[in-house]
Design an enzyme around this catalytic site. Structure first.
Site, PDB file in Angstrom:
ATOM      1  N   TRP A 199       0.845  -1.204   0.000  1.00 42.99           N
ATOM      2  CA  TRP A 199       0.000   0.000   0.000  1.00 42.99           C
ATOM      3  C   TRP A 199       0.870   1.239   0.000  1.00 42.99           C
ATOM      4  O   TRP A 199       2.082   1.136   0.254  1.00 42.99           O
ATOM      5  CB  TRP A 199      -0.906   0.004   1.254  1.00 42.99           C
ATOM      6  CG  TRP A 199      -2.219   0.702   0.998  1.00 42.99           C
ATOM      7  CD1 TRP A 199      -2.592   1.909   1.484  1.00 42.99           C
ATOM      8  CD2 TRP A 199      -3.294   0.229   0.174  1.00 42.99           C
ATOM      9  NE1 TRP A 199      -3.849   2.222   1.008  1.00 42.99           N
ATOM     10  CE2 TRP A 199      -4.295   1.209   0.207  1.00 42.99           C
ATOM     11  CE3 TRP A 199      -3.510  -0.906  -0.594  1.00 42.99           C
ATOM     12  CZ2 TRP A 199      -5.489   1.096  -0.495  1.00 42.99           C
ATOM     13  CZ3 TRP A 199      -4.701  -1.029  -1.295  1.00 42.99           C
ATOM     14  CH2 TRP A 199      -5.676  -0.042  -1.234  1.00 42.99           C
ATOM     15  N   ASP A 255       0.018  10.982  -0.181  1.00 42.34           N
ATOM     16  CA  ASP A 255      -1.045  11.978  -0.080  1.00 42.34           C
ATOM     17  C   ASP A 255      -2.363  11.316   0.311  1.00 42.34           C
ATOM     18  O   ASP A 255      -2.449  10.096   0.417  1.00 42.34           O
ATOM     19  CB  ASP A 255      -1.198  12.732  -1.417  1.00 42.34           C
ATOM     20  CG  ASP A 255      -1.780  11.851  -2.516  1.00 42.34           C
ATOM     21  OD1 ASP A 255      -1.511  10.629  -2.523  1.00 42.34           O
ATOM     22  OD2 ASP A 255      -2.521  12.366  -3.367  1.00 42.34           O
ATOM     23  N   GLU A 258      -3.560   8.494  -1.589  1.00 42.43           N
ATOM     24  CA  GLU A 258      -2.762   7.272  -1.418  1.00 42.43           C
ATOM     25  C   GLU A 258      -1.898   6.942  -2.622  1.00 42.43           C
ATOM     26  O   GLU A 258      -1.545   5.795  -2.839  1.00 42.43           O
ATOM     27  CB  GLU A 258      -3.668   6.063  -1.113  1.00 42.43           C
ATOM     28  CG  GLU A 258      -4.751   6.365  -0.100  1.00 42.43           C
ATOM     29  CD  GLU A 258      -5.497   5.130   0.345  1.00 42.43           C
ATOM     30  OE1 GLU A 258      -5.289   4.725   1.484  1.00 42.43           O
ATOM     31  OE2 GLU A 258      -6.285   4.573  -0.445  1.00 42.43           O
ATOM     32  N   GLU A 259      -1.591   7.941  -3.417  1.00 42.37           N
ATOM     33  CA  GLU A 259      -0.914   7.649  -4.671  1.00 42.37           C
ATOM     34  C   GLU A 259       0.488   8.222  -4.787  1.00 42.37           C
ATOM     35  O   GLU A 259       1.358   7.571  -5.350  1.00 42.37           O
ATOM     36  CB  GLU A 259      -1.762   8.148  -5.845  1.00 42.37           C
ATOM     37  CG  GLU A 259      -3.055   7.369  -5.966  1.00 42.37           C
ATOM     38  CD  GLU A 259      -4.013   7.952  -6.982  1.00 42.37           C
ATOM     39  OE1 GLU A 259      -4.882   7.226  -7.452  1.00 42.37           O
ATOM     40  OE2 GLU A 259      -3.886   9.148  -7.295  1.00 42.37           O
ATOM     41  N   GLU A 483     -18.960   6.469  -4.123  1.00 42.90           N
ATOM     42  CA  GLU A 483     -17.762   7.296  -4.071  1.00 42.90           C
ATOM     43  C   GLU A 483     -17.728   8.254  -5.271  1.00 42.90           C
ATOM     44  O   GLU A 483     -17.446   9.436  -5.140  1.00 42.90           O
ATOM     45  CB  GLU A 483     -16.530   6.386  -4.101  1.00 42.90           C
ATOM     46  CG  GLU A 483     -15.196   7.095  -4.051  1.00 42.90           C
ATOM     47  CD  GLU A 483     -14.041   6.103  -4.150  1.00 42.90           C
ATOM     48  OE1 GLU A 483     -13.882   5.469  -5.220  1.00 42.90           O
ATOM     49  OE2 GLU A 483     -13.304   5.943  -3.163  1.00 42.90           O
TER      50      GLU A 483
HETATM   51  C1  NOJ Z   1      -5.905   3.542  -6.204  1.00 42.86           C
HETATM   52  C2  NOJ Z   1      -6.619   4.833  -5.999  1.00 42.86           C
HETATM   53  O1  NOJ Z   1      -6.249   5.818  -6.864  1.00 42.86           O
HETATM   54  C3  NOJ Z   1      -6.450   5.255  -4.589  1.00 42.86           C
HETATM   55  O2  NOJ Z   1      -6.923   6.518  -4.371  1.00 42.86           O
HETATM   56  C4  NOJ Z   1      -7.145   4.257  -3.767  1.00 42.86           C
HETATM   57  O3  NOJ Z   1      -7.085   4.626  -2.427  1.00 42.86           O
HETATM   58  C5  NOJ Z   1      -6.532   2.901  -3.950  1.00 42.86           C
HETATM   59  N1  NOJ Z   1      -6.397   2.553  -5.334  1.00 42.86           N
HETATM   60  C6  NOJ Z   1      -7.339   1.857  -3.231  1.00 42.86           C
HETATM   61  O4  NOJ Z   1      -8.615   1.790  -3.688  1.00 42.86           O
HETATM   62  C1  NOJ Z   2      -9.583   6.096  -1.836  1.00 44.69           C
HETATM   63  C2  NOJ Z   2      -9.312   7.506  -1.473  1.00 44.69           C
HETATM   64  O1  NOJ Z   2      -8.398   8.031  -2.391  1.00 44.69           O
HETATM   65  C3  NOJ Z   2      -8.792   7.617  -0.077  1.00 44.69           C
HETATM   66  O2  NOJ Z   2      -8.674   8.972   0.268  1.00 44.69           O
HETATM   67  C4  NOJ Z   2      -9.699   6.919   0.893  1.00 44.69           C
HETATM   68  O3  NOJ Z   2      -9.112   6.934   2.166  1.00 44.69           O
HETATM   69  C5  NOJ Z   2      -9.964   5.490   0.489  1.00 44.69           C
HETATM   70  N1  NOJ Z   2     -10.376   5.426  -0.874  1.00 44.69           N
HETATM   71  C6  NOJ Z   2     -11.037   4.856   1.375  1.00 44.69           C
HETATM   72  O4  NOJ Z   2     -12.220   5.568   1.269  1.00 44.69           O
END
Ligand code: NOJ
Ligand code: NOJ
Length: 679
Positions: A199, A255, A258-259, A483
């Site tokens: 992750w 960030d 998560e990227e 979402e």
């Molecule tokens: C990639 C997405 O761009 C990111 O934002 C997300 O949190 C993860 N995959 C997990 O779903």
């Molecule tokens: C993807 C989003 O980019 C992230 O901010 C969020 O924490 C997860 N999904 C779970 O909702």
């Protein structure tokens, strides 16, 4: 489950003359299987039709202003109606995702107070608990609770405290609690076990956001006469998160999306708020706060460097992630989550009504106007669906509900402050934002009652409502929120019933309803330090919080607040502990860490297991600088050495030579610097 009353929606903006006989939102209400009502999706066709009719009549009569007024009134009514229907659904569905009894997660091993991101177990699998999502959701719940006490909500908050106290001790791939690193883990299994998959970790917004949410509740306890409970049951968890924030704020991390690894505006600003509000609460509880008050202004200083003055927007990610153009809902979320009217329209803290945040709102929203098919052909002064950032490819890159609600919320916040201060200031920076809505707007301060002020208030109110209307248009007809919104078809897609989407709806509409959450001391924390930003990081000692035990009589005080929490402590006077920064130049290779160990307890009393890690945040190939700041008892005679640790465990190698030595001066507020080279 009717836990919450539907808030009264302010009606005062509808001029009496506007009452129209047709109600375009003649919904057909049906109870569906889960007891929620459903309504027919024909409303939009109907309302558009009614609107067209109204326009046609008006333009024949040659009264364009009334057309606008009529359009605005119709919009307001549509939005009022949808909000009235959506509010109880959003409450119910949000709570459905919280253990142990939430309707979507019960009997699935979700402990009390754990927020599941979405009940979806595949495509996407969101059946986890993210610290960020949980904290933002509970921040909203704590504010709602402060607004309107209910026992059920109180139970939820206590559950959250207990779940997070436990979670802090769960070792995970980001690390453990020992040196705090494990607090930066972004997500866990719903039963609070570690998630061991690959992750984007660490994510450093989790700890400050969780501190902020917990502080909201701790403040309620103090204000209602339960200070000892705040102290013993909540503070230990808050304190770990604050220590993490003061220690790791200048290290890069992923960030909020998560990227990208780097420095994220949202994370930095959340850290600033947590340190300020943590110091504010800590002072009332009689806790040491100097680490927070010393670091906070430096964080705010760094926060300024994300601003692109030439183009008038916040570059949301720096020190990594520059392949994106930086226009990102990250920054809009920052403005709403750090909203505090005590700071007025301050730009340093990026208040929603600040010239910078408004200019940024325009630039970010505009970046989505042409890229999504569903936004095509919508006029520049009208709301559109908003995504995370334009280069997004997750599910092909789409608008998000939470980003669209956030765009509305920022404007509602701004309106509240303008009305409270009785004026709107326009600067060169914010002029393009205002010109989109009031073409004759000019730089200057426009007092309440002036034509410009009135035009801006009506235009921005309608603009804000427009974002809610956009979201309403793409929501499921039974009120469920996913979402994302498909960029081509407008279908709700990706994670269904995203907890954060419901929370984003509820906080935006609470602001629309005029509800301002209690501040975080922002008004006392807008000043930047003199001179250059200093990026010192203060080492914390982390302790597993005792399992919280809440007495049964935690009721609201009749004459609350019994104690006011306002002052944010500043600086330091006569400190028992002196801040010492250890700077060590040592070339290291990947996986190696430099630590300092010494004779005093603060330096681990020569126990290498208690040595204090230095930070490599300032390390460059040209200058291999490791450093850390820590408080040491005034007047101590210190002996110390640096050690190099390879790959975490077994390999400890000591510096050569004699122990290094120095004396800590008596109580001083000046930071003492040690400058050393590995030998
Ligand atoms: C990639 C997405 O761009 C990111 O934002 C997300 O949190 C993860 N995959 C997990 O779903
Ligand atoms: C993807 C989003 O980019 C992230 O901010 C969020 O924490 C997860 N999904 C779970 O909702």
């Amino acid at each position: 489950m009717a836990l919450f009353a539907v808030p009264n929606i302010i009606q005062d903006l509808i001029p009496a003359a506007a009452s129209e006989s047709i109600n375009p939102w003649t919904w057909n209400l049906n109870l569906n299987a889960s007891g929620l009502y459903e309504y027919l999706p024909t409303m939009h066709a109907l309302s558009k039709f009614a609107l067209l009719g109204a326009c046609a009549v008006q333009s024949v009569m040659g009264l364009p202003e009334s057309v606008e007024r009529r359009e605005a009134n119709l919009l307001k009514r549509n939005v009022d109606d949808w909000i009235n229907r959506e509010t109880p659904i959003a409450w119910e569905k949000l709570l459905c995702n919280i253990g142990p009894d939430g309707c979507a997660v019960r009997n699935q091993g979700v402990p009390a107070g754990v927020v599941v991101a979405s009940p979806s177990r595949s495509d996407p699998d969101y059946f986890y608990t993210w610290t960020r999502d949980a904290a933002l959701v509970y921040k909203g719940l704590a504010d709602a609770f402060r607004r309107n006490y209910t026992e059920d909500l109180h139970t939820q908050l206590k559950n959250f405290v207990s779940s997070q106290a436990k979670l802090q001790g769960v070792g995970n791939p980001a690390g453990g609690l020992n040196d705090g690193q494990g607090l930066g883990e972004p997500k866990f299994m719903v039963d609070l076990k570690e998630f061991t998959g690959e992750w984007g970790r660490p994510q450093r917004d989790g700890p400050p956001l969780r501190a902020i949410a917990l502080i909201r509740y701790a403040k309620w306890l103090v204000e209602n006469g339960h200070k000892a409970v705040a102290n013993a049951q909540v503070w230990p968890t808050i304190e770990n998160d604050l220590k993490y924030s003061a220690q790791y704020w200048n290290q890069t991390g992923f960030d909020l999306w998560e990227e990208v690894p780097g420095s994220s505006f949202f994370t930095i600003a959340s850290t600033h708020r947590a340190l300020v509000e943590g110091a504010q609460l800590g002072a009332v509880l009689g806790k040491p706060t100097r680490a927070y008050t010393a670091v906070a202004p430096q964080v705010l200083c760094f926060q300024q460097s994300f601003w692109n003055a030439r183009e008038g927007f916040v570059v949301s990610n720096i020190n990594g992630g520059e392949w994106r153009r930086g226009r990102d809902a990250n920054s809009i979320l920052t403005s709403i989550h750090n909203f505090d009217p005590s700071a007025g329209c301050d730009a340093n803290t990026f208040q929603p009504c600040s010239d910078r945040a408004l200019s940024n709102h325009k630039v970010v929203v505009d970046s989505f106007r042409s890229i999504y098919n569903i936004n095509r052909g919508i006029a520049q002064n009208k709301a559109v669906a908003v995504g995370r950032y334009s280069e997004d490819v997750f599910y092909n890159g789409n608008p998000w509900f939470l980003a669209t609600f956030a765009a509305a919320e920022q404007l509602y916040d701004a309106l509240l402050v303008w009305k409270a201060q009785g004026s709107i200031a326009i600067t060169q920076t914010s002029l393009p934002f205002f010109r989109d809505h009031v073409s004759g707007a000019t730089v200057g301060t426009h007092a309440a009652g002036s034509a410009t002020y009135n035009q801006i208030v009506s235009a921005i109110t309608a603009y804000a409502d427009g974002f809610i209307e956009v979201a309403s248009k793409y929501a499921h007809s039974n009120g469920a929120l996913n979402e994302q919104i498909d960029r081509n078809t407008g279908q709700p897609i990706a994670a269904p019933d995203l907890t954060w989407s419901y929370s984003a709806f509820l906080t935006a509409t609470a602001r629309r309803d005029g509800y301002i959450p209690t501040g975080w001391g922002a008004g006392q924390a807008t000043a930047l330090p003199a001179g250059q930003c200093q990026k010192f990081e203060v080492a914390g000692n982390y302790n597993l919080p005792p399992t919280p035990v809440f007495p049964s009589n935690l009721t609201p005080a009749a004459n609350a607040p019994v104690e006011q929490i306002t002052a944010v402590p500043t600086g330091c006077t006569n400190p028992e502990k002196v801040f010492v920064t250890f700077n060590e130049r040592a070339s290291t290779s990947w996986g190696q860490v430099i630590k300092v160990v010494g004779n005093v307890p603060e330096l681990g009393s020569w126990d290498v297991n208690k040595a204090v890690p230095l930070s490599a945040s300032k390390y460059t190939s040209g200058d291999p600088l490791w450093s850390i700041t820590l408080p040491i008892q005034a007047g101590s005679s210190v002996q110390y050495k640096y050690i190099r640790i390879t790959n975490g465990v077994a390999g400890v190698s000591w510096e050569g030579g004699d122990n290094r030595a120095f004396s800590v001066p008596g109580a001083t507020c000046d930071i003492q610097n040690r400058w050393d080279n590995w030998r």
